[in-house]
Write a protein that holds these residues in place. Structure first.
Motif, PDB file in Angstrom:
ATOM      1  N   TYR A  77       0.845  -1.197   0.000  1.00 13.20           N
ATOM      2  CA  TYR A  77       0.000   0.000   0.000  1.00 13.20           C
ATOM      3  C   TYR A  77       0.883   1.252   0.000  1.00 13.20           C
ATOM      4  O   TYR A  77       2.043   1.213   0.391  1.00 13.20           O
ATOM      5  N   ARG A  78       0.317   2.365  -0.431  1.00  9.87           N
ATOM      6  CA  ARG A  78       1.092   3.603  -0.554  1.00  9.87           C
ATOM      7  C   ARG A  78       0.624   4.698   0.397  1.00  9.87           C
ATOM      8  O   ARG A  78       1.404   5.532   0.826  1.00  9.87           O
ATOM      9  N   GLY A  79      -0.666   4.707   0.723  1.00 10.90           N
ATOM     10  CA  GLY A  79      -1.222   5.716   1.614  1.00 10.90           C
ATOM     11  C   GLY A  79      -1.759   5.091   2.881  1.00 10.90           C
ATOM     12  O   GLY A  79      -2.215   3.942   2.877  1.00 10.90           O
ATOM     13  N   LEU A  80      -1.720   5.854   3.974  1.00 12.05           N
ATOM     14  CA  LEU A  80      -2.101   5.296   5.275  1.00 12.05           C
ATOM     15  C   LEU A  80      -2.518   6.397   6.243  1.00 12.05           C
ATOM     16  O   LEU A  80      -1.933   7.481   6.250  1.00 12.05           O
ATOM     17  N   LEU A  81      -3.531   6.093   7.044  1.00 12.41           N
ATOM     18  CA  LEU A  81      -3.849   6.883   8.230  1.00 12.41           C
ATOM     19  C   LEU A  81      -4.187   5.877   9.317  1.00 12.41           C
ATOM     20  O   LEU A  81      -5.125   5.094   9.170  1.00 12.41           O
ATOM     21  N   LEU A  82      -3.419   5.873  10.396  1.00 11.87           N
ATOM     22  CA  LEU A  82      -3.513   4.841  11.431  1.00 11.87           C
ATOM     23  C   LEU A  82      -3.681   5.481  12.799  1.00 11.87           C
ATOM     24  O   LEU A  82      -2.922   6.373  13.176  1.00 11.87           O
ATOM     25  N   GLU A  83      -4.696   5.010  13.552  1.00 15.67           N
ATOM     26  CA  GLU A  83      -4.968   5.525  14.894  1.00 15.67           C
ATOM     27  C   GLU A  83      -5.372   4.380  15.821  1.00 15.67           C
ATOM     28  O   GLU A  83      -5.765   3.310  15.368  1.00 15.67           O
ATOM     29  N   ALA A  84      -5.309   4.648  17.125  1.00 15.02           N
ATOM     30  CA  ALA A  84      -5.890   3.762  18.140  1.00 15.02           C
ATOM     31  C   ALA A  84      -7.097   4.494  18.721  1.00 15.02           C
ATOM     32  O   ALA A  84      -7.000   5.675  19.076  1.00 15.02           O
ATOM     33  N   ARG A  85      -8.224   3.798  18.828  1.00 17.90           N
ATOM     34  CA  ARG A  85      -9.454   4.411  19.327  1.00 17.90           C
ATOM     35  C   ARG A  85     -10.163   3.460  20.278  1.00 17.90           C
ATOM     36  O   ARG A  85      -9.832   2.276  20.355  1.00 17.90           O
ATOM     37  N   THR A  86     -11.164   3.993  20.969  1.00 13.30           N
ATOM     38  CA  THR A  86     -12.051   3.144  21.748  1.00 13.30           C
ATOM     39  C   THR A  86     -13.455   3.297  21.201  1.00 13.30           C
ATOM     40  O   THR A  86     -13.730   4.204  20.390  1.00 13.30           O
ATOM     41  N   PHE A  87     -14.373   2.416  21.608  1.00 16.49           N
ATOM     42  CA  PHE A  87     -15.731   2.423  21.069  1.00 16.49           C
ATOM     43  C   PHE A  87     -16.430   3.749  21.327  1.00 16.49           C
ATOM     44  O   PHE A  87     -16.319   4.335  22.400  1.00 16.49           O
ATOM     45  N   GLY A  88     -17.154   4.217  20.318  1.00 17.65           N
ATOM     46  CA  GLY A  88     -17.956   5.423  20.471  1.00 17.65           C
ATOM     47  C   GLY A  88     -17.173   6.708  20.513  1.00 17.65           C
ATOM     48  O   GLY A  88     -17.712   7.745  20.898  1.00 17.65           O
ATOM     49  N   SER A  89     -15.903   6.698  20.135  1.00 18.86           N
ATOM     50  CA  SER A  89     -15.079   7.903  20.177  1.00 18.86           C
ATOM     51  C   SER A  89     -14.219   8.000  18.920  1.00 18.86           C
ATOM     52  O   SER A  89     -13.784   6.986  18.369  1.00 18.86           O
ATOM     53  N   THR A  90     -13.981   9.236  18.485  1.00 17.93           N
ATOM     54  CA  THR A  90     -13.086   9.466  17.344  1.00 17.93           C
ATOM     55  C   THR A  90     -11.740  10.010  17.806  1.00 17.93           C
ATOM     56  O   THR A  90     -10.906  10.373  16.975  1.00 17.93           O
ATOM     57  N   PHE A 145      -7.296  -0.758  16.817  1.00 15.63           N
ATOM     58  CA  PHE A 145      -6.514   0.000  15.851  1.00 15.63           C
ATOM     59  C   PHE A 145      -7.367   0.155  14.596  1.00 15.63           C
ATOM     60  O   PHE A 145      -8.014  -0.802  14.151  1.00 15.63           O
ATOM     61  N   MET A 146      -7.374   1.363  14.045  1.00 23.20           N
ATOM     62  CA  MET A 146      -8.163   1.654  12.851  1.00 23.20           C
ATOM     63  C   MET A 146      -7.270   2.306  11.806  1.00 23.20           C
ATOM     64  O   MET A 146      -6.381   3.093  12.151  1.00 23.20           O
ATOM     65  N   ALA A 147      -7.542   1.991  10.543  1.00 20.56           N
ATOM     66  CA  ALA A 147      -6.721   2.557   9.475  1.00 20.56           C
ATOM     67  C   ALA A 147      -7.529   2.772   8.206  1.00 20.56           C
ATOM     68  O   ALA A 147      -8.476   2.039   7.922  1.00 20.56           O
ATOM     69  N   THR A 148      -7.137   3.789   7.470  1.00 15.90           N
ATOM     70  CA  THR A 148      -7.510   3.920   6.072  1.00 15.90           C
ATOM     71  C   THR A 148      -6.271   3.515   5.288  1.00 15.90           C
ATOM     72  O   THR A 148      -5.189   4.041   5.540  1.00 15.90           O
TER      73      THR A 148
END
Length: 200
Positions: A77-90, A145-148
């Motif tokens: 992959y070439r593009g990425l946005l990676l974060e750690a989150r909890t339920f119900g929160s951005t 962990f969430m990513a685009t």
């Protein structure tokens, strides 16, 4: 006064319509993408098919001061946005450590190291490792962990998620808040019994 022929004007508009989205963010996602994790790719929608990516996480639970290594397994992959989150929160939780090659920090939720994004369009692979450190206080019970993940400008998947990672029972980053909540719920009815005239 310059005169624009219809064909020349049309060619100019088409050229910039195609080119501007392509070159807008080759060096990383903008801070405006932190909450919805949506790339600013004009006229391009996320892939509706299941993502060909999954997270590989080296720990089933987390605790403060203990780093967790994360890999995104699948095609390059070439593009990425990676974060750690909890339920119900951005909100982007914790901090990412030294960015891997071809990536960099992105400030999200006021956190200078709250997210990781690409720093160029060089290929990233399943061998690329991202290291996350939980917050020292205010840890939620669980995180994901969430990513685009983008293979190209036109092909990307939104909100690729890891399995749920639970807060370790030995973690102290959430203990005070949890203890206060239990104490408040337990003690409050007892105090009410002591109020004058409670039984009248």
């Amino acid at each position: 006064m310059a005169h624009w022929s219809p064909s020349l004007l049309l060619g100019y508009i088409v050229f910039w319509t195609i080119m501007c989205p392509c070159v807008s963010f080759p060096t990383g996602a903008p801070a405006s993408a932190c909450e919805n994790m949506m790339p600013v790719h004009m006229g391009v929608e996320p892939q509706p098919s299941p993502a060909p990516y999954e997270f590989q996480v080296d720990a089933p639970s987390f605790m403060n001061r203990q780093p967790i290594n994360v890999q995104i397994v699948g095609p390059g992959y070439r593009g990425l946005l990676l974060e750690a989150r909890t339920f119900g929160s951005t909100a982007a939780l914790g901090t990412w450590q030294n960015p891997a090659n071809n990536t960099k920090f992105l400030q999200c939720s006021g956190n200078p190291k709250g997210a990781i994004t690409h720093s160029n369009t060089e290929l990233k692979t399943s061998l690329t490792t991202y290291t996350w450190l939980p917050p020292n206080s205010g840890c939620p019970p669980v995180i994901t962990f969430m990513a685009t993940v983008a293979q190209s400008r036109e092909i990307y998947w939104l909100s690729v998620k890891s399995k749920v990672i639970w807060r370790d029972s030995k973690a102290t980053c959430g203990a005070k808040k949890f203890t206060w909540t239990v104490t408040a719920v337990t003690v409050m009815p007892f105090h009410l019994l002591l109020l004058p005239g409670y039984f009248y």
